[in-house]
Design a protein around this motif. Structure first.
Motif, PDB file in Angstrom:
ATOM      1  N   GLY A 176       0.815  -1.213   0.000  1.00  0.00           N
ATOM      2  CA  GLY A 176       0.000   0.000   0.000  1.00  0.00           C
ATOM      3  C   GLY A 176       0.840   1.252   0.000  1.00  0.00           C
ATOM      4  N   ASP A 177       0.287   2.310  -0.554  1.00  0.00           N
ATOM      5  CA  ASP A 177       1.013   3.569  -0.714  1.00  0.00           C
ATOM      6  C   ASP A 177       0.485   4.676   0.193  1.00  0.00           C
ATOM      7  OD1 ASP A 177       3.184   4.773  -2.292  1.00  0.00           O
ATOM      8  OD2 ASP A 177       1.628   6.108  -3.078  1.00  0.00           O
ATOM      9  N   CYS A 178      -0.461   4.357   1.070  1.00  0.00           N
ATOM     10  CA  CYS A 178      -1.124   5.424   1.829  1.00  0.00           C
ATOM     11  C   CYS A 178      -0.186   6.189   2.748  1.00  0.00           C
ATOM     12  CB  CYS A 178      -2.322   4.878   2.609  1.00  0.00           C
ATOM     13  SG  CYS A 178      -1.928   3.752   3.959  1.00  0.00           S
ATOM     14  N   THR A 179       0.664   5.512   3.497  1.00  0.00           N
ATOM     15  CA  THR A 179       1.526   6.216   4.453  1.00  0.00           C
ATOM     16  C   THR A 179       2.680   6.905   3.730  1.00  0.00           C
ATOM     17  OG1 THR A 179       0.836   4.671   6.159  1.00  0.00           O
ATOM     18  CG2 THR A 179       2.764   5.996   6.638  1.00  0.00           C
ATOM     19  N   ASN A 180       3.155   6.332   2.630  1.00  0.00           N
ATOM     20  CA  ASN A 180       4.142   7.003   1.798  1.00  0.00           C
ATOM     21  C   ASN A 180       3.573   8.339   1.302  1.00  0.00           C
ATOM     22  OD1 ASN A 180       6.415   7.417   0.028  1.00  0.00           O
ATOM     23  ND2 ASN A 180       5.251   6.476  -1.628  1.00  0.00           N
ATOM     24  N   TYR A 181       2.357   8.321   0.814  1.00  0.00           N
ATOM     25  CA  TYR A 181       1.685   9.545   0.342  1.00  0.00           C
ATOM     26  C   TYR A 181       1.471  10.522   1.502  1.00  0.00           C
ATOM     27  CZ  TYR A 181      -2.267  12.374  -1.408  1.00  0.00           C
ATOM     28  OH  TYR A 181      -3.119  13.388  -1.753  1.00  0.00           O
ATOM     29  N   ALA A 182       1.032  10.027   2.654  1.00  0.00           N
ATOM     30  CA  ALA A 182       0.850  10.901   3.821  1.00  0.00           C
ATOM     31  C   ALA A 182       2.170  11.552   4.209  1.00  0.00           C
ATOM     32  CB  ALA A 182       0.269  10.116   4.993  1.00  0.00           C
ATOM     33  N   SER A 183       3.255  10.781   4.183  1.00  0.00           N
ATOM     34  CA  SER A 183       4.572  11.347   4.507  1.00  0.00           C
ATOM     35  C   SER A 183       4.990  12.397   3.497  1.00  0.00           C
ATOM     36  CB  SER A 183       5.623  10.236   4.587  1.00  0.00           C
ATOM     37  OG  SER A 183       5.480   9.484   5.773  1.00  0.00           O
ATOM     38  N   GLN A 184       4.701  12.161   2.226  1.00  0.00           N
ATOM     39  CA  GLN A 184       5.016  13.169   1.205  1.00  0.00           C
ATOM     40  C   GLN A 184       4.264  14.469   1.488  1.00  0.00           C
ATOM     41  OE1 GLN A 184       4.601  11.634  -2.867  1.00  0.00           O
ATOM     42  NE2 GLN A 184       5.018   9.597  -2.041  1.00  0.00           N
ATOM     43  N   CYS A 185       2.990  14.352   1.854  1.00  0.00           N
ATOM     44  CA  CYS A 185       2.195  15.538   2.186  1.00  0.00           C
ATOM     45  C   CYS A 185       2.772  16.248   3.410  1.00  0.00           C
ATOM     46  CB  CYS A 185       0.736  15.152   2.431  1.00  0.00           C
ATOM     47  SG  CYS A 185      -0.111  14.508   0.970  1.00  0.00           S
ATOM     48  N   LEU A 186       3.115  15.471   4.426  1.00  0.00           N
ATOM     49  CA  LEU A 186       3.739  16.045   5.632  1.00  0.00           C
ATOM     50  C   LEU A 186       5.027  16.774   5.263  1.00  0.00           C
ATOM     51  CD1 LEU A 186       3.329  13.157   8.221  1.00  0.00           C
ATOM     52  CD2 LEU A 186       2.331  15.442   8.400  1.00  0.00           C
ATOM     53  N   TYR A 187       5.842  16.145   4.448  1.00  0.00           N
ATOM     54  CA  TYR A 187       7.106  16.763   4.052  1.00  0.00           C
ATOM     55  C   TYR A 187       6.873  18.071   3.288  1.00  0.00           C
ATOM     56  CZ  TYR A 187      11.741  17.468   2.164  1.00  0.00           C
ATOM     57  OH  TYR A 187      12.945  18.024   1.824  1.00  0.00           O
ATOM     58  N   ALA A 188       5.857  18.105   2.448  1.00  0.00           N
ATOM     59  CA  ALA A 188       5.529  19.342   1.729  1.00  0.00           C
ATOM     60  C   ALA A 188       5.195  20.463   2.711  1.00  0.00           C
ATOM     61  CB  ALA A 188       4.366  19.105   0.776  1.00  0.00           C
ATOM     62  N   GLY A 189       4.626  20.106   3.855  1.00  0.00           N
ATOM     63  CA  GLY A 189       4.255  21.100   4.853  1.00  0.00           C
ATOM     64  C   GLY A 189       5.327  21.434   5.858  1.00  0.00           C
ATOM     65  N   CYS A 190       6.400  20.629   5.910  1.00  0.00           N
ATOM     66  CA  CYS A 190       7.433  20.910   6.917  1.00  0.00           C
ATOM     67  C   CYS A 190       8.825  21.088   6.324  1.00  0.00           C
ATOM     68  CB  CYS A 190       7.448  19.835   7.996  1.00  0.00           C
ATOM     69  SG  CYS A 190       8.086  18.235   7.479  1.00  0.00           S
ATOM     70  N   LYS A 191       9.089  20.510   5.169  1.00  0.00           N
ATOM     71  CA  LYS A 191      10.381  20.621   4.482  1.00  0.00           C
ATOM     72  C   LYS A 191      11.566  20.189   5.336  1.00  0.00           C
ATOM     73  CE  LYS A 191       8.927  22.691   0.654  1.00  0.00           C
ATOM     74  NZ  LYS A 191       7.644  22.069   0.408  1.00  0.00           N
TER      75      LYS A 191
END
Length: 161
Positions: free
Chosen positions: A34-49
């Motif tokens: 599954g890709d859900c947590t990978n995608y969630a982490s990408q979103c988190l990273y976009a918001g925190c860098k």
């Protein structure tokens, strides 16, 4: 370490942009559990860098073979966010009435295992709306999912060097 704000708008914009496609900078884990947590982490990273480079217990993705379990694993992301005292994002578990766009909800079974990590993209009085991979979605009502338990992770901030 310094504190900085989590950019919720950037996280939600990333979620919108990549909800129905895959960012080629990251491996698609869809056929690997599954890709859900990978995608969630990408979103988190976009918001925190800011990634946390600590081996094993940090939170980073440099390549498919150079990443932490917390980047792609539901339980490990929860552990990282709620226990992180170092650099990167950190969160506290909260109730559904205290979440904001850019936060994470994890869905689970009655036995206490959690299996899905959608990103919250909108909150109204009627429902919470999420984006997710592994059954790709954007602005999907949380109420449309079938689950036994939910835990809500409010991203409280980000620490940097």
């Amino acid at each position: 370490m310094k504190e900085k704000s989590y950019d919720r708008e950037a996280a939600v914009e990333y979620a919108r942009t990549w909800a129905f496609k895959r960012n080629p900078a990251y491996l698609d884990f869809e056929k690997l559990g599954g890709d859900c947590t990978n995608y969630a982490s990408q979103c988190l990273y976009a918001g925190c860098k800011t990634m946390n480079p600590a081996k094993t217990f940090g939170w980073y993705y440099y390549s498919a073979n150079n990443r932490t379990p917390s980047w792609t694993g539901v339980r490990y992301l929860y552990d990282f966010l709620t226990k992180n005292k170092g650099v990167g994002p950190y969160a506290s578990e909260t109730d559904r009435n205290r979440v904001n766009p850019g936060d994470i909800v994890q869905l689970g079974r009655a036995d206490g295992t959690f299996y899905h990590s959608p990103v919250i993209v909108a909150v109204t009085a009627e429902d919470i709306f999420v984006a997710a991979h592994s059954y790709d979605a954007y602005m999907r009502p949380l109420s449309s999912y079938t689950y036994d338990r939910a835990r809500f992770l409010h991203i409280a901030g980000v620490r940097t060097w």
